[in-house]
Design a protein around this motif. Structure first.
Motif, mmCIF file in Angstrom:
data_model
loop_
_atom_site.group_PDB
_atom_site.id
_atom_site.type_symbol
_atom_site.label_atom_id
_atom_site.label_comp_id
_atom_site.label_asym_id
_atom_site.label_seq_id
_atom_site.Cartn_x
_atom_site.Cartn_y
_atom_site.Cartn_z
ATOM 1 N N GLN A 41 1.642 8.912 11.753
ATOM 2 C CA GLN A 41 0.644 8.203 10.945
ATOM 3 C C GLN A 41 0.200 6.913 11.643
ATOM 4 O O GLN A 41 -0.977 6.548 11.579
ATOM 5 C CB GLN A 41 1.203 7.878 9.565
ATOM 6 N N ALA A 57 -2.274 7.800 14.130
ATOM 7 C CA ALA A 57 -3.517 8.206 13.459
ATOM 8 C C ALA A 57 -4.339 7.013 12.971
ATOM 9 O O ALA A 57 -5.567 7.073 12.981
ATOM 10 C CB ALA A 57 -3.203 9.141 12.289
ATOM 11 N N VAL A 58 -3.688 5.928 12.544
ATOM 12 C CA VAL A 58 -4.432 4.765 12.038
ATOM 13 C C VAL A 58 -4.755 3.758 13.138
ATOM 14 O O VAL A 58 -5.372 2.726 12.879
ATOM 15 C CB VAL A 58 -3.715 4.060 10.864
ATOM 16 N N TYR A 94 0.861 -1.179 0.000
ATOM 17 C CA TYR A 94 0.000 0.000 0.000
ATOM 18 C C TYR A 94 0.896 1.228 0.000
ATOM 19 O O TYR A 94 1.955 1.225 0.626
ATOM 20 C CB TYR A 94 -0.923 0.008 1.225
ATOM 21 N N THR A 145 0.446 4.148 1.461
ATOM 22 C CA THR A 145 0.516 4.811 2.771
ATOM 23 C C THR A 145 -0.153 3.929 3.821
ATOM 24 O O THR A 145 -0.944 3.031 3.491
ATOM 25 C CB THR A 145 -0.209 6.179 2.768
ATOM 26 N N LEU A 146 0.111 4.221 5.066
ATOM 27 C CA LEU A 146 -0.551 3.503 6.159
ATOM 28 C C LEU A 146 -2.063 3.706 6.110
ATOM 29 O O LEU A 146 -2.831 2.784 6.382
ATOM 30 C CB LEU A 146 0.003 3.964 7.507
ATOM 31 N N ALA A 147 -2.488 4.909 5.750
ATOM 32 C CA ALA A 147 -3.922 5.213 5.698
ATOM 33 C C ALA A 147 -4.646 4.394 4.628
ATOM 34 O O ALA A 147 -5.862 4.220 4.708
ATOM 35 C CB ALA A 147 -4.133 6.702 5.453
ATOM 36 N N ASP A 148 -3.927 3.885 3.642
ATOM 37 C CA ASP A 148 -4.540 3.088 2.576
ATOM 38 C C ASP A 148 -4.775 1.630 2.969
ATOM 39 O O ASP A 148 -5.490 0.911 2.269
ATOM 40 C CB ASP A 148 -3.665 3.118 1.317
ATOM 41 N N PRO A 160 -6.836 -3.532 10.246
ATOM 42 C CA PRO A 160 -6.045 -3.036 11.381
ATOM 43 C C PRO A 160 -4.563 -3.440 11.301
ATOM 44 O O PRO A 160 -4.226 -4.535 10.851
ATOM 45 C CB PRO A 160 -6.701 -3.700 12.591
#
Length: 139
Positions: free
Chosen positions: A95, A98-99, A67, A69-72, A76
């Motif tokens: 990040q 944030a995730v 992925y 980014t981590l946000a993608d 979990p």
């Protein structure tokens, strides 16, 4: 538990991440088998961990979809394992918080005191300047 700003390798946090955390997002992991990130990701897999490559190109590495980014990542993440230079690593700790990651691990030689302080203050355990391979050998 009282944590000092220099307690980068707190034994309880190392144990938590190595023993209880299953899904490891590996920041900087590419398909280059000569890189340390590849070696450690392979070790994590051999130890029963699921690895998630985090790389701008989002390659499939060691059979796992990457992925950008981590946000993608659509599931979990337990630990965010960072293979970046110290000056670029702190943003990944932020990040990770944030995730909702359960822990952050900065690899051997990767040190960011401010990121450590922010991460721990947010209630997320962080290990810094060591490697899972080293910590498993110590046990």
């Amino acid at each position: 538990m009282t944590i000092e700003i220099t307690d980068w390798q707190h034994p309880e946090w190392v144990r938590l991440m190595l023993d209880e955390c299953e899904t490891w997002a590996v920041v900087g992991l590419s398909g280059d088998h000569r890189r340390t990130a590849y070696e450690i990701a392979s070790l994590l897999q051999r130890r029963g961990k699921r690895i998630v490559p985090i790389h701008p190109d989002a390659p499939v590495v060691l059979g796992e979809q990457g992925y950008p980014t981590l946000a993608d990542v659509p599931f979990p993440i337990d630990v965010v394992d960072v293979f970046r230079r110290s000056e670029a690593a702190g943003e990944f700790a932020d990040q990770a918080v944030a995730v909702g990651a359960r822990g952050v691990w900065f690899q051997l030689g990767v040190i960011d005191r401010d990121a450590f302080a922010r991460t721990v203050a947010a209630g997320v355990p962080m290990v810094m300047d060591t490697c899972p391979a080293i910590e498993w050998r110590r046990r």
